[in-house]
Design a protein around this motif. Structure first.
Motif, PDB file in Angstrom:
ATOM      1  N   GLN A 167     -12.066  13.208  11.666  1.00 29.11           N
ATOM      2  CA  GLN A 167     -12.265  14.580  11.188  1.00 29.11           C
ATOM      3  C   GLN A 167     -10.946  15.197  10.744  1.00 29.11           C
ATOM      4  O   GLN A 167     -10.894  15.897   9.720  1.00 29.11           O
ATOM      5  CB  GLN A 167     -12.886  15.431  12.294  1.00 29.11           C
ATOM      6  N   ALA A 168      -9.868  14.931  11.469  1.00 29.94           N
ATOM      7  CA  ALA A 168      -8.558  15.446  11.069  1.00 29.94           C
ATOM      8  C   ALA A 168      -8.163  14.925   9.694  1.00 29.94           C
ATOM      9  O   ALA A 168      -7.613  15.663   8.865  1.00 29.94           O
ATOM     10  CB  ALA A 168      -7.504  15.061  12.105  1.00 29.94           C
ATOM     11  N   VAL A 169      -8.444  13.656   9.436  1.00 28.20           N
ATOM     12  CA  VAL A 169      -8.170  13.073   8.120  1.00 28.20           C
ATOM     13  C   VAL A 169      -8.948  13.828   7.043  1.00 28.20           C
ATOM     14  O   VAL A 169      -8.401  14.162   5.978  1.00 28.20           O
ATOM     15  CB  VAL A 169      -8.523  11.575   8.107  1.00 28.20           C
ATOM     16  N   GLU A 170     -10.212  14.103   7.300  1.00 25.19           N
ATOM     17  CA  GLU A 170     -11.042  14.845   6.331  1.00 25.19           C
ATOM     18  C   GLU A 170     -10.485  16.243   6.085  1.00 25.19           C
ATOM     19  O   GLU A 170     -10.444  16.717   4.936  1.00 25.19           O
ATOM     20  CB  GLU A 170     -12.475  14.924   6.845  1.00 25.19           C
ATOM     21  N   VAL A 171     -10.057  16.908   7.154  1.00 27.86           N
ATOM     22  CA  VAL A 171      -9.521  18.266   7.041  1.00 27.86           C
ATOM     23  C   VAL A 171      -8.258  18.269   6.173  1.00 27.86           C
ATOM     24  O   VAL A 171      -8.098  19.121   5.280  1.00 27.86           O
ATOM     25  CB  VAL A 171      -9.216  18.836   8.447  1.00 27.86           C
ATOM     26  N   ILE A 172      -7.379  17.332   6.407  1.00 29.89           N
ATOM     27  CA  ILE A 172      -6.139  17.268   5.630  1.00 29.89           C
ATOM     28  C   ILE A 172      -6.427  16.937   4.173  1.00 29.89           C
ATOM     29  O   ILE A 172      -5.901  17.568   3.246  1.00 29.89           O
ATOM     30  CB  ILE A 172      -5.185  16.228   6.243  1.00 29.89           C
ATOM     31  N   GLN A 173      -7.268  15.940   3.960  1.00 28.62           N
ATOM     32  CA  GLN A 173      -7.555  15.514   2.595  1.00 28.62           C
ATOM     33  C   GLN A 173      -8.356  16.555   1.810  1.00 28.62           C
ATOM     34  O   GLN A 173      -8.331  16.554   0.578  1.00 28.62           O
ATOM     35  CB  GLN A 173      -8.269  14.167   2.610  1.00 28.62           C
ATOM     36  N   ASP A 246       5.697  -0.063  19.697  1.00 29.96           N
ATOM     37  CA  ASP A 246       4.649   0.126  20.687  1.00 29.96           C
ATOM     38  C   ASP A 246       3.733   1.291  20.338  1.00 29.96           C
ATOM     39  O   ASP A 246       2.516   1.190  20.484  1.00 29.96           O
ATOM     40  CB  ASP A 246       5.282   0.365  22.060  1.00 29.96           C
ATOM     41  N   MET A 247       4.300   2.413  19.885  1.00 25.69           N
ATOM     42  CA  MET A 247       3.499   3.637  19.802  1.00 25.69           C
ATOM     43  C   MET A 247       3.240   4.188  18.409  1.00 25.69           C
ATOM     44  O   MET A 247       2.276   4.936  18.211  1.00 25.69           O
ATOM     45  CB  MET A 247       4.143   4.726  20.660  1.00 25.69           C
ATOM     46  N   ALA A 248       4.052   3.868  17.415  1.00 25.35           N
ATOM     47  CA  ALA A 248       3.826   4.484  16.100  1.00 25.35           C
ATOM     48  C   ALA A 248       2.501   4.077  15.478  1.00 25.35           C
ATOM     49  O   ALA A 248       1.905   4.857  14.730  1.00 25.35           O
ATOM     50  CB  ALA A 248       4.978   4.155  15.158  1.00 25.35           C
ATOM     51  N   CYS A 249       2.019   2.867  15.793  1.00 23.68           N
ATOM     52  CA  CYS A 249       0.717   2.448  15.253  1.00 23.68           C
ATOM     53  C   CYS A 249      -0.421   3.263  15.853  1.00 23.68           C
ATOM     54  O   CYS A 249      -1.551   3.230  15.348  1.00 23.68           O
ATOM     55  CB  CYS A 249       0.490   0.953  15.493  1.00 23.68           C
ATOM     56  N   HIS A 250      -0.154   3.976  16.942  1.00 24.38           N
ATOM     57  CA  HIS A 250      -1.095   4.958  17.480  1.00 24.38           C
ATOM     58  C   HIS A 250      -0.780   6.348  16.921  1.00 24.38           C
ATOM     59  O   HIS A 250      -1.599   6.981  16.258  1.00 24.38           O
ATOM     60  CB  HIS A 250      -0.998   5.023  19.009  1.00 24.38           C
ATOM     61  N   THR A 251       0.428   6.811  17.211  1.00 20.53           N
ATOM     62  CA  THR A 251       0.751   8.228  17.035  1.00 20.53           C
ATOM     63  C   THR A 251       0.922   8.639  15.580  1.00 20.53           C
ATOM     64  O   THR A 251       0.673   9.794  15.221  1.00 20.53           O
ATOM     65  CB  THR A 251       2.027   8.560  17.836  1.00 20.53           C
ATOM     66  N   ALA A 252       1.331   7.726  14.720  1.00 21.93           N
ATOM     67  CA  ALA A 252       1.490   8.044  13.297  1.00 21.93           C
ATOM     68  C   ALA A 252       0.257   7.687  12.480  1.00 21.93           C
ATOM     69  O   ALA A 252       0.232   7.913  11.271  1.00 21.93           O
ATOM     70  CB  ALA A 252       2.709   7.314  12.727  1.00 21.93           C
ATOM     71  N   ASN A 253      -0.758   7.162  13.122  1.00 25.10           N
ATOM     72  CA  ASN A 253      -1.925   6.636  12.421  1.00 25.10           C
ATOM     73  C   ASN A 253      -2.658   7.699  11.610  1.00 25.10           C
ATOM     74  O   ASN A 253      -2.977   7.513  10.436  1.00 25.10           O
ATOM     75  CB  ASN A 253      -2.868   5.998  13.451  1.00 25.10           C
ATOM     76  N   MET A 254      -2.932   8.825  12.244  1.00 27.06           N
ATOM     77  CA  MET A 254      -3.691   9.876  11.576  1.00 27.06           C
ATOM     78  C   MET A 254      -2.957  10.392  10.336  1.00 27.06           C
ATOM     79  O   MET A 254      -3.547  10.553   9.261  1.00 27.06           O
ATOM     80  CB  MET A 254      -3.979  11.016  12.555  1.00 27.06           C
ATOM     81  N   ALA A 255      -1.654  10.620  10.456  1.00 28.01           N
ATOM     82  CA  ALA A 255      -0.879  11.109   9.314  1.00 28.01           C
ATOM     83  C   ALA A 255      -0.820  10.065   8.208  1.00 28.01           C
ATOM     84  O   ALA A 255      -0.970  10.389   7.021  1.00 28.01           O
ATOM     85  CB  ALA A 255       0.531  11.487   9.764  1.00 28.01           C
ATOM     86  N   GLN A 361     -18.352  15.736   5.678  1.00 29.25           N
ATOM     87  CA  GLN A 361     -17.941  14.452   6.262  1.00 29.25           C
ATOM     88  C   GLN A 361     -17.877  13.400   5.172  1.00 29.25           C
ATOM     89  O   GLN A 361     -18.828  13.170   4.440  1.00 29.25           O
ATOM     90  CB  GLN A 361     -18.941  14.023   7.335  1.00 29.25           C
ATOM     91  N   THR A 362     -16.721  12.765   5.060  1.00 29.08           N
ATOM     92  CA  THR A 362     -16.531  11.712   4.058  1.00 29.08           C
ATOM     93  C   THR A 362     -16.254  10.351   4.679  1.00 29.08           C
ATOM     94  O   THR A 362     -16.268   9.342   3.985  1.00 29.08           O
ATOM     95  CB  THR A 362     -15.348  12.076   3.129  1.00 29.08           C
ATOM     96  N   ILE A 363     -15.985  10.345   5.988  1.00 34.47           N
ATOM     97  CA  ILE A 363     -15.700   9.101   6.698  1.00 34.47           C
ATOM     98  C   ILE A 363     -16.772   8.883   7.753  1.00 34.47           C
ATOM     99  O   ILE A 363     -17.012   9.751   8.600  1.00 34.47           O
ATOM    100  CB  ILE A 363     -14.318   9.145   7.366  1.00 34.47           C
ATOM    101  N   ALA A 364     -17.419   7.741   7.727  1.00 34.51           N
ATOM    102  CA  ALA A 364     -18.444   7.426   8.723  1.00 34.51           C
ATOM    103  C   ALA A 364     -17.840   7.451  10.120  1.00 34.51           C
ATOM    104  O   ALA A 364     -16.687   7.045  10.319  1.00 34.51           O
ATOM    105  CB  ALA A 364     -19.054   6.058   8.437  1.00 34.51           C
ATOM    106  N   ARG A 365     -18.592   7.936  11.093  1.00 36.72           N
ATOM    107  CA  ARG A 365     -18.119   7.934  12.472  1.00 36.72           C
ATOM    108  C   ARG A 365     -18.347   6.547  13.081  1.00 36.72           C
ATOM    109  O   ARG A 365     -19.235   5.811  12.694  1.00 36.72           O
ATOM    110  CB  ARG A 365     -18.825   9.013  13.287  1.00 36.72           C
TER     111      ARG A 365
END
Length: 441
Positions: A167-173, A246-255, A361-365
């Motif tokens: 949903q965050a991805v949809e909001v940004i896009q 270790d963590m960027a593949c989690h924490t930077a994923n949404m951006a 919604q543009t991305i399937a859940r």
């Protein structure tokens, strides 16, 4: 010798890769045709202890027929839970002897590529932990081989399946916070030792439960020491990729997903403390710059912080920052996620977004992170974090380690897989493999 990727092997521009979060369904035909949706997959676990236990439970709906781990004690829980499963220490023997449909790779970072590529070359579906690989070149090769073999793949960044992230991805896009030009991502890692100036000098014999030679895999020959295992391998360059990997593949994923970032133009080391030739730093701040990527996607600067470093105080004033999170700064406001996975978010300043409506919604859940991959293995829609997405994403992440290790800003030429004018970066973009462990590509 290290396999070096030729320019002709470049798949497509990284912008085009990241613009498509997953492959078209009809591209995944070869191995996926082996099982109907009602049949169970025969799965082998490469790395059955530690994180392998969580991944094991994630695919427990299928037939777990083989367990591989270099440490019998580390894998003891899996051995007890699946007493009928075949046991191996060497994944190469498991792949040769067992009739499998898929494998789950949960080994330390330095073994990901050779295990996953070996499996994909046999037509097996692959789930691989994050970061997808130890080196930038390995990430490029993982993407390439997965496409060639047409197998179902998934990287273990579980937040990709979270409805909040999608949903965050949809909001940004949708432009809710306007065009985003700045991103800040931070983590509480490392939570293991880093910044060691030299290797241990004391000689030790490995425990009888451990095959040290198989743990080393393609890494250079090094005497065993207890400071490397079981979890502290993350803090040694030969085996791990530090806090960033270790963590960027989690924490930077949404951006990364929302902004279709693709490959950075440059990576600058703003700050590092405790960095050495053998170990990642105790703390660091990195600055990635990305070029414009079409209408609505201007140039972006992304800052990474670890080891207790945080975004500028004036930017996050009034926020009770958690130990990990991300912040995207747009022309109309900010999107703030106080979460490792980007699974929760809020729009700031809150007063400006009280009446905001969610975009269509543009991305399937997701049916669930592991379920996505299992369904893809059986001919369903590809998992969202398949290697076509996860490969370029991992390249971006690991370029930060390249900049740290050369100690200066790198200007990235994605097509040639080189840091322009910086030949000393080559050894950190690629790796030399120990005899007998070359990648099967």
């Amino acid at each position: 010798m290290s396999h070096r990727l030729d320019r002709r092997d470049f798949l497509q521009t990284t912008a085009a890769i990241s613009a498509s979060a997953w492959l078209l369904q009809d591209e995944l035909v070869t191995a996926a045709e082996r099982k109907s949706p009602n049949e169970k997959l025969n799965i082998g676990l490469i790395g059955a202890g530690g994180k392998g236990e969580a991944n094991r439970d994630g695919v427990a709906s299928e037939n777990i027929v083989a367990l591989c781990d270099v440490d019998d004690n580390r894998a003891a829980n899996s051995f007890r839970k699946y007493p009928k499963a075949a046991r191996y220490r060497d994944f190469r023997q498991m792949l040769e002897k067992e009739k499998l449909d898929a494998v789950v790779v949960s080994t330390p970072d330095h073994t990901h590529a050779i295990a996953a590529i070996s499996a994909m070359k046999l037509g097996l579906h692959v789930y691989c932990e994050k970061p997808l690989t130890w080196s930038v070149e390995e990430a490029r090769l993982m993407t390439k081989v997965a496409r060639e073999q047409k197998v179902a793949t998934q990287m273990g960044n579980q937040g990709t399946a979270e409805s909040g992230l999608r949903q965050a991805v949809e909001v940004i896009q949708a432009g809710t916070i306007g065009e985003v030009t700045e991103v800040h991502v931070w983590t509480n890692r490392p939570i293991w030792p880093q910044g060691m100036m030299e290797r241990p000098k004391q000689m030790m014999s490995p425990p009888s439960s451990l095959s040290w030679d198989l743990f080393l895999g393609g890494a250079k020959e090094t005497p065993y020491h207890s400071s490397y295992l079981p979890f502290s391998w993350r803090g040694w360059w030969d085996y791990g990729t530090g806090a960033l990997g270790d963590m960027a593949c989690h924490t930077a994923n949404m951006a990364y997903m929302a902004l279709k970032l693709g490959a950075p133009k440059s990576v600058e080391v703003v700050y590092s403390s405790g960095l050495s030739p053998v170990s990642p730093p105790k703390s660091s701040v990195l600055k990635y710059t990305f070029p414009a990527r079409g209408e609505g996607y201007p140039a972006v600067t992304l800052f990474w912080y670890d080891g207790g470093k945080l975004p500028p105080a004036d930017l996050v004033k009034g926020l009770n920052l958690p130990s990990s999170g991300s912040l995207l700064v747009g022309k109309k406001g900010m999107l703030y996620s106080p979460n490792d996975y980007g699974a929760q978010y809020k729009l700031l300043p809150e007063a400006d977004f009280k009446e905001v409506k969610l975009p269509p919604q543009t991305i399937a859940r997701s049916p669930g992170h592991y379920r996505e991959w299992i369904e893809a293995c059986k001919g369903g829609k590809p998992a969202m974090s398949n290697f076509d997405y996860a490969g370029p994403f991992t390249e971006f992440v690991l370029l930060g380690n390249v900049a740290l290790r050369v100690g200066k800003t790198i200007n990235w030429d994605a097509e040639s897989l080189k840091a322009a004018g910086c030949p000393e970066a080559d050894e950190f973009i690629r790796r030399e493999y120990r005899k007998g462990w070359a990648l099967p590509v």
